[in-house]
Motif scaffolding. Structure first.
Motif, short mmCIF file in Angstrom:
data_model
loop_
_atom_site.label_atom_id
_atom_site.label_comp_id
_atom_site.label_asym_id
_atom_site.label_seq_id
_atom_site.Cartn_x
_atom_site.Cartn_y
_atom_site.Cartn_z
N PHE A 361 0.81 -1.22 0.00
CA PHE A 361 0.00 0.00 0.00
C PHE A 361 0.85 1.28 0.00
O PHE A 361 0.31 2.37 -0.14
CB PHE A 361 -0.95 0.00 1.20
CG PHE A 361 -1.94 -1.14 1.18
CD1 PHE A 361 -3.05 -1.09 0.35
CD2 PHE A 361 -1.74 -2.26 1.96
CE1 PHE A 361 -3.96 -2.14 0.30
CE2 PHE A 361 -2.64 -3.33 1.93
CZ PHE A 361 -3.75 -3.26 1.10
N THR A 362 2.16 1.13 0.18
CA THR A 362 3.02 2.32 0.15
C THR A 362 3.60 2.58 -1.25
O THR A 362 4.33 3.55 -1.44
CB THR A 362 4.19 2.18 1.16
OG1 THR A 362 4.96 1.02 0.83
CG2 THR A 362 3.66 2.07 2.58
N ASP A 363 3.25 1.74 -2.22
CA ASP A 363 3.76 1.92 -3.59
C ASP A 363 3.53 3.34 -4.14
O ASP A 363 4.43 3.91 -4.77
CB ASP A 363 3.12 0.90 -4.54
CG ASP A 363 3.63 -0.51 -4.30
OD1 ASP A 363 4.66 -0.67 -3.61
OD2 ASP A 363 2.97 -1.46 -4.78
N PRO A 364 2.34 3.94 -3.94
CA PRO A 364 2.09 5.25 -4.55
C PRO A 364 3.00 6.38 -4.08
O PRO A 364 3.07 7.42 -4.74
CB PRO A 364 0.62 5.54 -4.17
CG PRO A 364 0.01 4.20 -3.97
CD PRO A 364 1.11 3.39 -3.34
N ILE A 365 3.68 6.21 -2.96
CA ILE A 365 4.54 7.30 -2.48
C ILE A 365 6.02 6.92 -2.53
O ILE A 365 6.86 7.54 -1.88
CB ILE A 365 4.16 7.74 -1.05
CG1 ILE A 365 4.01 6.54 -0.11
CG2 ILE A 365 2.89 8.58 -1.08
CD1 ILE A 365 3.75 6.92 1.33
N ARG A 366 6.36 5.91 -3.33
CA ARG A 366 7.76 5.52 -3.50
C ARG A 366 8.37 6.16 -4.75
O ARG A 366 9.58 6.04 -4.98
CB ARG A 366 7.89 4.00 -3.57
CG ARG A 366 7.53 3.33 -2.25
CD ARG A 366 7.87 1.86 -2.23
NE ARG A 366 7.49 1.28 -0.95
CZ ARG A 366 8.21 1.34 0.16
NH1 ARG A 366 9.37 1.97 0.13
NH2 ARG A 366 7.78 0.80 1.27
N THR A 367 7.54 6.83 -5.55
CA THR A 367 8.02 7.53 -6.75
C THR A 367 7.36 8.90 -6.81
O THR A 367 6.36 9.15 -6.13
CB THR A 367 7.68 6.75 -8.03
OG1 THR A 367 6.26 6.56 -8.08
CG2 THR A 367 8.36 5.40 -8.05
N GLU A 368 7.91 9.80 -7.62
CA GLU A 368 7.33 11.13 -7.75
C GLU A 368 5.93 11.07 -8.33
O GLU A 368 5.04 11.85 -7.95
CB GLU A 368 8.22 12.02 -8.62
CG GLU A 368 9.48 12.50 -7.92
CD GLU A 368 10.22 13.54 -8.73
OE1 GLU A 368 9.60 14.15 -9.63
OE2 GLU A 368 11.42 13.75 -8.47
N SER A 369 5.71 10.18 -9.30
CA SER A 369 4.39 10.02 -9.90
C SER A 369 4.09 8.54 -10.01
O SER A 369 4.89 7.78 -10.56
CB SER A 369 4.36 10.68 -11.29
OG SER A 369 3.05 10.59 -11.84
N PHE A 370 2.95 8.11 -9.45
CA PHE A 370 2.61 6.69 -9.43
C PHE A 370 1.48 6.41 -10.41
O PHE A 370 0.53 7.18 -10.52
CB PHE A 370 2.18 6.26 -8.02
CG PHE A 370 1.86 4.79 -7.93
CD1 PHE A 370 2.87 3.84 -7.94
CD2 PHE A 370 0.54 4.37 -7.84
CE1 PHE A 370 2.57 2.48 -7.86
CE2 PHE A 370 0.23 3.02 -7.77
CZ PHE A 370 1.25 2.07 -7.77
N HIS A 371 1.61 5.28 -11.12
CA HIS A 371 0.60 4.88 -12.09
C HIS A 371 -0.42 3.97 -11.39
O HIS A 371 -0.12 2.82 -11.06
CB HIS A 371 1.26 4.14 -13.26
CG HIS A 371 0.32 3.83 -14.38
ND1 HIS A 371 0.64 2.97 -15.41
CD2 HIS A 371 -0.93 4.28 -14.65
CE1 HIS A 371 -0.37 2.90 -16.26
NE2 HIS A 371 -1.34 3.68 -15.82
#
Length: 441
Positions: A361-371
């Motif tokens: 669930f932390t995938d969306p905040i591991r990059t500048e823009s999440f797909h």
């Protein structure tokens, strides 16, 4: 086929019988499917067929009854993207219809309600009024009109009997909550119903909704990102607001450009994270029917009946939890979960179990823009709801304190819509700017 109804079916016995037909139908199909599998039928094919029929029955009944039944359907609808792809099409079709369609209230009944709420001379306040509704909601329908000063307006009229139906439905549906897991695996229907019940009374009085909308429209007046229509007039069961001409998110989901989908997803996330800090309120009804994209690129927002008061913004402990999960400081996070009552009394959970449970669930905040994609959401939801997996056992030790229920439902709903949009969204920037505790130690 559209069916005209004089009002919401009021008789408790008939409504209860219709709602009871859902779990009974699901149970009956499950028994038949089990028999067919014993006889050598293809398991996946049989399961897919049963799920499709269950989805069709569930949302047909919920849509017909309106009231609390339709409201539950709309609350479930935002998680459509988490449904496994082999079952997705029947859900997608049924849920899309439910978000925007319901049998209309006849003109005579609409006029009677306007007589009661705006006075018998209500026609003098309008230059014109279209008797054919443009949209239906869980407890009311919307008509397009022109106000006496020439402004185009949206007139929301509550269904007669909506108050009785809403209370009765939520009580009845709560009895069947556990059986709905057959149709929407991994969705905590009982928690959703508990929250809907808590907000019933304020949603039934459209004056409360009008006050909420006035607060949002004042803050976002001339905002470069968001547009909230002004309230023109309000009464307990009727509201009149400025008309908003824009492309519904449901249309962008099915046929929008990459640019439109990305912009809608990013703005939706920013709206939900920024509103508590900017307005002191959280828009708590996240489904595509309430959002639209204007030609100038702004996100239009409507329907403020379900709104949670957050005068101090999001609680900082939420941002702290997200930061600890991102930094993989799971020993501190586990202790914070205990301290904040996110672990059920008498249960124990280890740092490693929390790490395994939360990491997807932390995938969306591991990059500048999440797909955000359906496949990502299906995978994340699937890991957490695999009954035989360790993450599911971890989930059974966790608790969601009542004060966080609305927040989590809205944010998960927002993520669900982003996945339907197949959008890229800058979650790291948005959380850094708007989520208290995420940056502040």
């Amino acid at each position: 086929m559209m069916v005209c109804v004089a009002d919401i079916p009021r008789r408790s016995s008939s409504r209860t019988a219709k709602l009871a037909s859902i779990p009974l139908g699901i149970a009956g199909r499950a028994a038949v499917g089990f028999g067919r599998r014993l006889a050598g039928g293809d398991r996946d094919e049989i399961d897919a067929e049963m799920t499709a029929k269950a989805a069709e029955q569930l949302f047909t009944v919920l849509g017909e009854l309106k009231g609390g039944a339709m409201k539950l359907g709309q609350a479930l609808s935002v998680m459509e993207a988490a449904v496994p792809e082999e079952f997705a099409e029947p859900y997608r079709e049924a849920l899309t219809k439910l978000q925007a369609e319901a049998p209309p209230l006849p003109a005579k009944a609409v006029h009677h309600m306007l007589d009661q709420q705006l006075g018998t001379k209500w026609r003098e306040r309008f230059a014109s009024f279209d008797d054919v509704p443009t949209a239906s909601a869980s407890i009311g329908q919307v008509h397009r009109a022109v106000w006496s000063d020439g402004r185009e307006v949206a007139v929301k009229v509550q269904y007669p009997g909506a108050d009785e139906a809403l209370r009765a439905d939520l009580k009845t549906l709560s009895r069947f909550a556990s059986l709905f897991s057959t149709v929407m695996p991994g969705t905590d229907v009982r928690a959703i119903l508990d929250e809907l019940s808590a907000r019933t009374e304020e949603e039934l009085d459209y004056r409360t909704e009008a006050d909420n909308q006035r607060a949002f429209s004042k803050v976002f007046e001339n905002d470069p990102q968001f547009k909230v229509p002004r309230v023109v007039a309000s009464a307990p069961k009727v509201t009149v607001t400025e008309w908003l001409s824009a492309t519904p998110l449901s249309s962008i989901i099915t046929g929008g450009t990459r640019e439109q989908r990305n912009r809608a997803g990013a703005l939706l996330a920013e709206f939900h994270f920024s509103s508590p800090a900017r307005v002191g309120l959280l828009h708590s009804d996240p489904h595509p029917g309430n959002f639209m994209l204007l030609e100038d690129g702004r996100l239009g927002v409507i329907d403020f009946g379900a709104t949670a008061a957050m005068p101090d913004g999001f609680p900082p402990v939420l941002g702290r939890m997200v930061r600890l999960a991102l930094d993989e400081r799971f020993d501190e996070l586990t202790q914070l979960l205990y301290d904040s009552k996110f672990v059920l009394p008498g249960r124990t959970v280890t740092d490693q179990e929390i790490a395994d449970y939360l990491r997807p669930f932390t995938d969306p905040i591991r990059t500048e823009s999440f797909h955000f994609t359906r496949s990502w959401l299906q995978q994340a939801a699937g890991v957490a709801t695999d009954f035989s997996g360790p993450q599911f056992r971890t989930a059974r030790t966790l608790n969601l304190p009542p004060e966080y229920l609305s927040i989590f439902r809205v944010l998960l709903g927002s993520v669900g819509i982003c996945a339907q949009l197949d959008a890229y969204a800058p979650y790291m920037r948005i959380l850094t700017e708007w989520l208290p505790g995420f940056v502040d130690e």
